[in-house]
Design an enzyme around this catalytic site. Structure first.
Site, PDB file in Angstrom:
ATOM      1  N   ASP A 456       0.791  -1.097  -0.192  1.00 14.29           N
ATOM      2  CA  ASP A 456       0.022   0.036   0.116  1.00 14.29           C
ATOM      3  C   ASP A 456       0.696   1.443   0.027  1.00 14.29           C
ATOM      4  OD1 ASP A 456      -2.400   1.311   0.224  1.00 14.29           O
ATOM      5  OD2 ASP A 456      -3.051   0.371   1.664  1.00 14.29           O
ATOM      6  N   ASP A 522     -10.586   1.677  -3.575  1.00 15.88           N
ATOM      7  CA  ASP A 522     -11.167   1.341  -2.356  1.00 15.88           C
ATOM      8  C   ASP A 522     -12.466   1.329  -2.098  1.00 15.88           C
ATOM      9  OD1 ASP A 522      -8.869   0.967  -0.795  1.00 15.88           O
ATOM     10  OD2 ASP A 522      -8.646   3.088   0.023  1.00 15.88           O
TER      11      ASP A 522
HETATM   12  C1  DGJ Z   1      -5.989   1.512   1.806  1.00 14.31           C
HETATM   13  C2  DGJ Z   1      -6.238   0.405   0.977  1.00 14.31           C
HETATM   14  O1  DGJ Z   1      -6.797   0.908  -0.353  1.00 14.31           O
HETATM   15  C3  DGJ Z   1      -7.168  -0.478   1.504  1.00 14.31           C
HETATM   16  O2  DGJ Z   1      -7.752  -1.559   0.850  1.00 14.31           O
HETATM   17  C4  DGJ Z   1      -6.545  -0.900   2.791  1.00 14.31           C
HETATM   18  O3  DGJ Z   1      -5.679  -1.797   2.807  1.00 14.31           O
HETATM   19  C5  DGJ Z   1      -6.158   0.215   3.559  1.00 14.31           C
HETATM   20  N1  DGJ Z   1      -5.351   1.110   2.991  1.00 14.31           N
HETATM   21  C6  DGJ Z   1      -5.537  -0.453   5.038  1.00 14.31           C
HETATM   22  O4  DGJ Z   1      -5.110   0.683   5.731  1.00 14.31           O
END
Ligand code: DGJ
Length: 719
Positions: A456, A522
């Site tokens: 991430d 997301d």
């Molecule tokens: C942002 C990501 O896009 C999510 O899928 C998740 O992994 C969160 N971060 C976790 O903090």
């Protein structure tokens, strides 16, 4: 005159691949000129090539240069170019205008495509320029340039970008914008004089990256029109431009966006641009997508094993990590047929929320007295692969790492950059910081049987200064991250890496040279995902795009949706589940298991076939699908996104099938039973129909009158 002029003989080159011709004139006195990039011209004799160059020479315009100039791959002001120059830079005010001449030309011609390498010099400016231009077997073209300081003092580089000419028939510009949780919003405008410039200074690819910047003939769509598109393959700051000058010349250019002083070349040092890809199609945006997909699928490291069904813990439990609960989730995952279990955020020291802990890459002993072993072993005993979330480029000020090494944080000066998600960015251009992160990730991957990293990157880079004077550090940071991916992959070759960045904010072709899939957004609300996936697939094939079935209501939009709409949307990418399975009803779990089973049945088709998107006739309605490369099988989704104005829909066309072949069209379970308005039974769905690919593409079948947020899956098989 610059030394080296006349060192090579002028020549014209014709490369061909997959229905594309690229004709390049390499004069003895200047950088190459692209004479034609587009439709295949067939075999051309030397005479025809020479005449093609002659046929492209323009007349002299009033009040213009005495000798009209062609558009060169590197447009230079010294040739009278009045547009954006290909190279900007200087040596303390001198050497600001270049005039390169070729000193060596190398051509590699293959049966499909080929490669041109041209070395150029400007001895007055003290610069060398290497140009690489390739036509790949997919018909995609790519180019990059390398600039070397051959002088004795520092050359300060501001910008380096090659340009490709596109013809005057292009009248519209199309690209993508976006924001967090709504990445890749299409936008279109007339192509007029001046520039359409897309700049990114986020230090990551961004939610609003153009992804593809396309120009085309009037009204080009998914299936029709002539289109030229460009993708700038870089995960740091970048720029993509279409520019039309008053003489009508139109160019596509792209490259890295350099911050002031970011690249200062000492004597003998070089800078290389990212790869910039070009795609041409005479069958609209689907033709452009097909070239990118074919190219990506031809890479030796393209995933070849079936893309596993993922269960991710994030929207199931967030930071509420409890071993028993996580194991219960793993059992439920195995029961519905999942194949990979990913422990998302929250497992490392001090990470009880997103306020703290980034940088402290040790399993939190308070929560995990026996480390992650009980979970990893439990998951693997169920037959699932284990995956782990990391965010290695980041650090929370509230972490042991930040307290020990405050100087490892990228910053513009004494002040810290404005916080975002309570975090800052580690300076990976600093060798000590780089080694530390590498050692920590290596230790974790060595201790546990981990098949997958969800990697991430949850903030933009703001005032990202590095080194003693805090010089702009995005360029070096971006290259360092690529090196970090590569070194980890070298040490742990079996581990797949997902590029995630606040959802889908780091999606580009260079990050995919170092990773194995992307997280598209997301937002897993299926209504939003219909669009996000549709446009992400403009560049990437579905097997590289993670898509999960979430909860209803959606955690990001609070919109409710049927399980069939959620699953039938995720189906068309790399399928996963991201909801608390242990709380689903028995009926929902049973239905989800049927969708998992369908995905396993069709992933071979979806992940090798050709993407098809029908041109929309009604904004509340979509048709997309995948047709097997041999045309024997296809899966389509007829998607009702909103409420239509008409009482009953008409026919939907199913394009992309083989015209002569007879197909049987049936509803595909479990996506066969959408909620409808009025009568359920369409005669053709009850009896089944057999039609040729030509009839299905030109006439189609009547769609059911579905309620909004419903979809019908159609299987179309060769009889
Ligand atoms: C942002 C990501 O896009 C999510 O899928 C998740 O992994 C969160 N971060 C976790 O903090």
């Amino acid at each position: 005159m610059a030394a080296g002029a006349g060192a090579v003989e002028g020549r014209t080159l014709h490369l061909r691949a997959a229905g594309v011709s690229l004709v390049v004139d390499v004069p003895a006195t200047s950088v190459p000129v692209v004479v034609h990039w587009g439709a295949d011209l067939g075999d051309l004799s030397a005479r025809h090539l020479a005449d093609l160059v002659t046929a492209g020479r323009t007349a002299r315009a009033n009040n213009d240069l005495d000798e009209p100039q062609p558009v060169r791959l590197l447009p230079e002001a010294s040739w009278g170019w009045s547009g954006r120059p290909g190279l900007s830079g200087h040596r303390a005010g001198a050497a600001w205008s270049s005039r390169f001449v070729p000193t060596a030309v190398e051509v590699e011609e293959g049966s499909a495509g080929g490669r041109l390498l041209v070395e150029c010099a400007d001895d007055v400016a003290g610069l060398r320029l290497g140009i690489e231009l390739e036509l790949l077997p997919s018909g995609l073209l790519r180019h990059r340039a390398t600039l070397t300081n051959a002088g004795s003092d520092t050359y300060e580089l501001a910008d380096l970008a090659l340009s490709l000419p596109v013809p005057e028939v292009t009248t519209e510009v199309f690209d993508l914008a976006g924001r967090w949780a709504k990445e890749r919003i299409p936008q279109r405008r007339p192509l007029t004089f001046g520039s359409h410039v897309r700049e990114n200074r986020r230090g990551r690819t961004g939610p609003d990256a153009p992804l593809v910047l396309a120009v085309g003939t009037a009204g080009f769509g998914f299936r029709q029109g002539e289109v030229w598109a460009q993708h700038t393959a870089f995960s740091g700051n970048h720029r993509s431009v279409v520019e039309r000058l008053n003489n009508g010349s139109t160019t596509l250019s792209g490259g890295e966006l350099l911050l002031p002083g970011e690249v200062r070349l000492a004597a003998g040092e070089s800078y290389r641009t990212p790869w910039v890809f070009g795609a041409w199609s005479d069958r609209g945006l689907d033709g452009i997508a097909a070239r990118f997909h074919e190219h990506l699928r031809s890479r030796p490291h393209h995933p070849s094993s079936p893309r596993p069904v993922v269960v991710n813990t994030w929207e199931a439990v967030y930071f509420d990590l409890d071993l028993d609960k996580l194991l219960e989730l793993a059992r439920a995952a195995a029961e519905v047929g999942a194949e990979r279990y990913v422990l998302d955020d929250g497992w490392f020291r001090h990470r009880r929320s997103d306020d703290a802990g980034l940088g402290d890459w040790y399993v939190d002993e308070g929560v995990w007295p026996q480390g992650l072993h009980p979970l990893v072993d439990g998951v693997r005993a169920l037959g699932l692969q284990f995956g782990l979330w990391v965010e290695p480029e980041m650090v929370n000020p509230d972490s042991d790492l930040a307290r020990a090494h405050p100087d490892w944080i990228l910053r513009g000066g004494d002040r810290l950059p404005l916080p975002s998600r309570q975090q800052q960015v580690l300076d990976l251009g600093n060798p000590d910081a780089f080694s530390h992160v590498l050692e920590r990730l290596d230790a974790i991957l060595s201790e546990y049987e981990i098949s997958y990293l969800k990697w991430d990157h949850n903030r933009d880079l703001v005032e990202a200064g590095s080194g003693p004077v805090r010089a702009p550090g995005v360029h070096e940071q971006t290259l360092a991250v690529y090196r970090l991916f590569d070194e980890l992959r070298r040490r742990h070759p079996g581990v797949e890496i997902e590029s995630c960045s606040s959802g889908g904010l780091r999606i580009d072709l260079e990050v995919l040279e170092h990773t194995d899939r992307v997280w598209a957004s997301d937002c897993i609300d299926p209504l939003e995902r219909q669009d996000i996936q549709r446009w992400t697939m403009q560049l990437l094939p579905p097997e590289l795009i993670g898509s999960h079935v979430g909860a209803s209501p959606s955690h990001t939009t609070h919109r409710s949706s049927d399980l069939s709409f959620r699953a039938g949307t995720a189906l068309f990418a790399s399928f996963g589940i991201e909801t608390d399975l242990t709380r689903l009803s028995a009926d929902d779990r049973e239905e989800l298991a049927r969708w998992v089973s369908l995905y396993k049945d069709v992933r071979g088709l979806l992940h090798t076939g050709t993407l098809v998107r029908a041109d929309d006739v009604d904004p509340s309605f979509r048709v997309h699908g995948t047709v097997a490369t041999d045309g024997s099988d296809a899966l389509f989704a007829v998607v009702q996104t909103g409420t239509p104005d008409g009482s009953v829909p008409g026919r939907v066309r199913l394009p992309g099938l083989l015209p002569q072949v007879e197909y049987e069209v049936t509803a595909q379970e479990p996506g066969h039973d959408p909620a409808v308005r009025g009568g359920r039974d369409l005669p053709w769905l009850v009896s089944g129909v057999r039609l040729t690919g030509r009839a299905l593409g030109a006439v189609g079948v009547v769609a059911p009158a579905m309620q909004p947020q419903q979809l019908l899956l159609l299987r179309v098989r060769r009889v």
